[in-house]
Design an enzyme around this catalytic site. Sequence first.
Site, PDB file in Angstrom:
ATOM      1  N   CYS A   1       0.815  -1.210   0.000  1.00 22.81           N
ATOM      2  CA  CYS A   1       0.000   0.000   0.000  1.00 22.81           C
ATOM      3  C   CYS A   1       0.852   1.265   0.000  1.00 22.81           C
ATOM      4  O   CYS A   1       0.861   2.028   0.977  1.00 22.81           O
ATOM      5  CB  CYS A   1      -0.940  -0.016   1.197  1.00 22.81           C
ATOM      6  SG  CYS A   1      -1.847  -1.559   1.272  1.00 22.81           S
TER       7      CYS A   1
ATOM      8  N   TYR B   1      21.730  -5.890  -3.054  1.00 21.75           N
ATOM      9  CA  TYR B   1      20.829  -4.974  -2.362  1.00 21.75           C
ATOM     10  C   TYR B   1      19.366  -5.317  -2.667  1.00 21.75           C
ATOM     11  O   TYR B   1      18.518  -4.437  -2.760  1.00 21.75           O
ATOM     12  CB  TYR B   1      21.161  -3.516  -2.709  1.00 21.75           C
ATOM     13  CG  TYR B   1      22.622  -3.201  -2.456  1.00 21.75           C
ATOM     14  CD1 TYR B   1      23.099  -3.097  -1.152  1.00 21.75           C
ATOM     15  CD2 TYR B   1      23.532  -3.080  -3.500  1.00 21.75           C
ATOM     16  CE1 TYR B   1      24.438  -2.863  -0.911  1.00 21.75           C
ATOM     17  CE2 TYR B   1      24.886  -2.847  -3.265  1.00 21.75           C
ATOM     18  CZ  TYR B   1      25.329  -2.742  -1.962  1.00 21.75           C
ATOM     19  OH  TYR B   1      26.656  -2.505  -1.720  1.00 21.75           O
TER      20      TYR B   1
END
Length: 435
Positions: free
Chosen positions: A347, A376
């Site tokens: 969200c 990463y």
Amino acid sequence: MDHFLYRDGCLCAEDVPIERIAAAAGTPVYVYSTATLERHYRVFTAAFRGLDAQVCYAVKANGNLAVVATLAGLGAGADVVSLGELEIALAAGVPAARIVFSGVGKSEAEMAAALKAGILQINVESEPELRQLSRVATSLGVVAPAALRINPDVDALTHEKISTGRKENKFGIEWTAAHRVFGEAAQLANIRLAGIAVHIGSQLTRIEPFLAAFRRLRDLVVMLRTDGHTITTLDLGGGLGVPYGDQSLPELPSPDAYAAAVRHTVGDLGCRLILEPGRLLVANAGILVTRVLYVKEGATRTFVIVDAGMNDLLRPALYDAYHAIVPLIEPAPDGEQCEMDVVGPVCETSDTFGIGRLLPPVAAGDGLALRTAGAYGAAMASSYNARPLPAEVLVNGDRFAIVSARPSLAEMMARQRLPDWLANAMPPAPAEVGP
Ligand SMILES: *Cc1c(COP(=O)(O)O)cnc(C)c1O
């Protein structure tokens, strides 16, 4: 070059179809290729042939135990930035004598653990830290092998959030103060300060910033030696960029060009060199595999909603990073393609992996891969939105293994506790939900 290629119309990692891995491990799942790790390590070390150079892989790029063990098996040391990473490096079989400890905020406990393990070098980033290291080493009765990380005040010309070598950044000691700090270190008990370290940033796409930083390092070595200090090691950090498949980027400097810059600037100082590549070794050795949940026709755009989110791969949200997105089933060479926005379920609007990407028509259940996700990626994953961390799989030829399991919801819930005053007020536990 990597080993994620289409074979008989299916994307494979080396000899294993990705769909087989997705079926076994579920999605989202990171998939790493041993052959690609090996290739990158060999190409990088070959570039430094003839120099006294030790590669210390920057574990923060990908701290998966099996990935670190693969690199350790090839001879890599490790650059660690926390007690956790030190544990991973040691558990992966990296000899302590090839481990460097970096980072601006090492705790007393971390210093003590590093000294007890007998690591190669602790890179100190401030005067208070140097004094603390002296105290910890004295209390343990050992001499701390240290290097001073200097800030060369060089613009790495990379993304602002991964630039570390300008004077405004928190890293290192201003290079103009190195002289003073070396003087102070000579007065401190149980410190052997005999190295200088520099790391100016990550995903560097030009060679000039490296040249500028290494030249500054060279000048410092000459000056410090004139003052009577012994300098035996130079830690040149990491930072060399990798291609992410973004056509708008210029061609990147090769490991050979990078090594030439090293030779040219600091190659003749008689110092042992430490190199700390992270991204360069692992980025292209990993992909993130995800499945399409829904295709949603918005008012003006087509959204492909996938089951991986920014909690699994943060780079696009954090750095506006580009990752190429490809289907697991090879598209026909002249087939139809449409512009789509590939987004996750989290969200947040920044939970977007690609805008206006050209992809063949996709449907719910189809698999996609985000390429160049080995660095990463999993290392930065979180449980935001109470989503489990992604699973990780390592491929080696025709074999694969789950090398980090997706935590179950029960395991995630088990970490949480209600305090007495809430627990006693709770209604009886409801039936368990979910798988
Ligand atoms: C992050 C980091 C590295 C590795 O950087 P890459 O861009 O992944 O090569 C090396 N050294 C230090 C000190 C770092 O902080």
